[in-house]
Design a protein around this motif. Sequence first.
Motif, mmCIF file in Angstrom:
data_model
loop_
_atom_site.group_PDB
_atom_site.id
_atom_site.type_symbol
_atom_site.label_atom_id
_atom_site.label_comp_id
_atom_site.label_asym_id
_atom_site.label_seq_id
_atom_site.Cartn_x
_atom_site.Cartn_y
_atom_site.Cartn_z
ATOM 1 N N GLY A 15 -38.366 -10.519 -16.641
ATOM 2 C CA GLY A 15 -39.779 -10.320 -16.912
ATOM 3 C C GLY A 15 -40.331 -11.100 -18.081
ATOM 4 O O GLY A 15 -41.543 -11.064 -18.339
ATOM 5 N N LYS A 16 -39.487 -11.818 -18.819
ATOM 6 C CA LYS A 16 -39.959 -12.593 -19.966
ATOM 7 C C LYS A 16 -40.624 -13.893 -19.496
ATOM 8 O O LYS A 16 -40.336 -14.406 -18.409
ATOM 9 N N VAL A 17 -41.494 -14.416 -20.339
ATOM 10 C CA VAL A 17 -42.178 -15.680 -20.066
ATOM 11 C C VAL A 17 -41.586 -16.753 -20.980
ATOM 12 O O VAL A 17 -41.561 -16.587 -22.207
ATOM 13 N N ALA A 18 -41.117 -17.833 -20.385
ATOM 14 C CA ALA A 18 -40.435 -18.880 -21.147
ATOM 15 C C ALA A 18 -41.008 -20.244 -20.797
ATOM 16 O O ALA A 18 -41.459 -20.485 -19.670
ATOM 17 N N ILE A 19 -40.971 -21.143 -21.768
ATOM 18 C CA ILE A 19 -41.279 -22.556 -21.561
ATOM 19 C C ILE A 19 -40.029 -23.349 -21.897
ATOM 20 O O ILE A 19 -39.394 -23.101 -22.922
ATOM 21 N N GLN A 34 -31.149 -20.811 -14.668
ATOM 22 C CA GLN A 34 -30.540 -19.542 -15.067
ATOM 23 C C GLN A 34 -31.580 -18.537 -15.543
ATOM 24 O O GLN A 34 -31.468 -17.332 -15.290
ATOM 25 N N LEU A 35 -32.623 -18.998 -16.223
ATOM 26 C CA LEU A 35 -33.710 -18.093 -16.609
ATOM 27 C C LEU A 35 -34.364 -17.489 -15.373
ATOM 28 O O LEU A 35 -34.647 -16.279 -15.319
ATOM 29 N N ALA A 36 -34.602 -18.328 -14.360
ATOM 30 C CA ALA A 36 -35.219 -17.833 -13.130
ATOM 31 C C ALA A 36 -34.314 -16.826 -12.426
ATOM 32 O O ALA A 36 -34.779 -15.794 -11.930
ATOM 33 N N VAL A 37 -33.027 -17.103 -12.395
ATOM 34 C CA VAL A 37 -32.070 -16.174 -11.780
ATOM 35 C C VAL A 37 -32.090 -14.834 -12.501
ATOM 36 O O VAL A 37 -31.969 -13.761 -11.876
ATOM 37 N N HIS A 38 -32.278 -14.863 -13.819
ATOM 38 C CA HIS A 38 -32.309 -13.632 -14.612
ATOM 39 C C HIS A 38 -33.669 -12.934 -14.567
ATOM 40 O O HIS A 38 -33.864 -11.923 -15.247
ATOM 41 N N GLY A 39 -34.605 -13.467 -13.794
ATOM 42 C CA GLY A 39 -35.886 -12.797 -13.623
ATOM 43 C C GLY A 39 -36.969 -13.207 -14.590
ATOM 44 O O GLY A 39 -38.028 -12.562 -14.656
ATOM 45 N N ALA A 40 -36.748 -14.289 -15.340
ATOM 46 C CA ALA A 40 -37.790 -14.793 -16.224
ATOM 47 C C ALA A 40 -38.813 -15.593 -15.421
ATOM 48 O O ALA A 40 -38.524 -16.099 -14.324
ATOM 49 N N ARG A 41 -40.005 -15.726 -15.973
ATOM 50 C CA ARG A 41 -41.043 -16.584 -15.408
ATOM 51 C C ARG A 41 -41.164 -17.790 -16.328
ATOM 52 O O ARG A 41 -41.315 -17.629 -17.548
ATOM 53 N N VAL A 42 -41.081 -18.973 -15.739
ATOM 54 C CA VAL A 42 -40.816 -20.178 -16.531
ATOM 55 C C VAL A 42 -41.835 -21.267 -16.245
ATOM 56 O O VAL A 42 -42.178 -21.523 -15.093
ATOM 57 N N VAL A 43 -42.290 -21.917 -17.307
ATOM 58 C CA VAL A 43 -43.005 -23.176 -17.195
ATOM 59 C C VAL A 43 -42.034 -24.278 -17.614
ATOM 60 O O VAL A 43 -41.515 -24.275 -18.739
ATOM 61 N N ALA A 44 -41.772 -25.198 -16.689
ATOM 62 C CA ALA A 44 -40.799 -26.270 -16.897
ATOM 63 C C ALA A 44 -41.544 -27.572 -17.133
ATOM 64 O O ALA A 44 -42.371 -27.981 -16.307
#
Length: 273
Positions: A15-19, A34-44
């Motif tokens: 559920g965390k938001v990461a860049i 790996q962030l996506a697999v762990h359920g994070a929402r990511v801007v790449a």
Amino acid sequence: MDKSPQDDVAGHFHGKVAIVTGAASGIGAALVTQLAVHGARVVAVDRAEIPGPPPGVLAVAGDVSDSDVIARSIELAEAEFGPVDMYFANAGVMGGADIGSEDEWATGMDVNFYAHVRAARLLVPGWAERGSGHFVSTASAAGLLTQVGAAVYSATKHAAVAFAEWLSVTYGDAGVGVTCLCPMGVDTALVRDGAASADPRARAAIRAVTSAGAVLSSDDVARQTLAAVAAGEFLVLPHPEVRDMWQGRAGDTQRWISGMRRYQAAVRAAEDG
């Protein structure tokens, strides 16, 4: 049933938001996956195209030496996912061989160092106000030691380590986490391109890294980095021998410099031979 350490890591990011910058390949791409697999929402973010981003990942094309690209990435994350929880300052450049040109210094400083400062200026004060947030700096063992044959890379990675340490000291009590990644050889395009360079000085610079320890996979380094973030650890040393080198450098700097001169001569001779 008891939870495994990996369950704790996954729970930390869900559920965390990461860049993540430098996200098209290497460590950056592994972090995004790996962030996506762990359920994070990511801007790449990357200058290169990011092929097939997984669900929960938005791709941004741009160069982090441009402050507007960093700001736009943060605005996109906030608009699509919510407040940014984590920023992975991972983009990096080698910066040329030997002392380097004016242009190589300008690019190296912009990407390897100033991009971290620009992102922190936009994010860290807000994190301190809300009492949470995490800044992750991809530096290098070169930022703790040195980089044979590459002054730009060595100096800018030292700057990245120093800035990350300053952030942790200054904002840690306000709830801002800081993690600094300092690997040696990792199987990335930066290492592969350097090894294949037509310039023997550039090849020697890479040989100095790859002959000093194992060349790790980006996936392994990303896993260790996320585990450190979840545990609230500052320094990530995927190559354990770096700690011994770093401590030896501090304990007897003159001896360490003499040893590095001998090592430099050896790797350059191997390329010349």
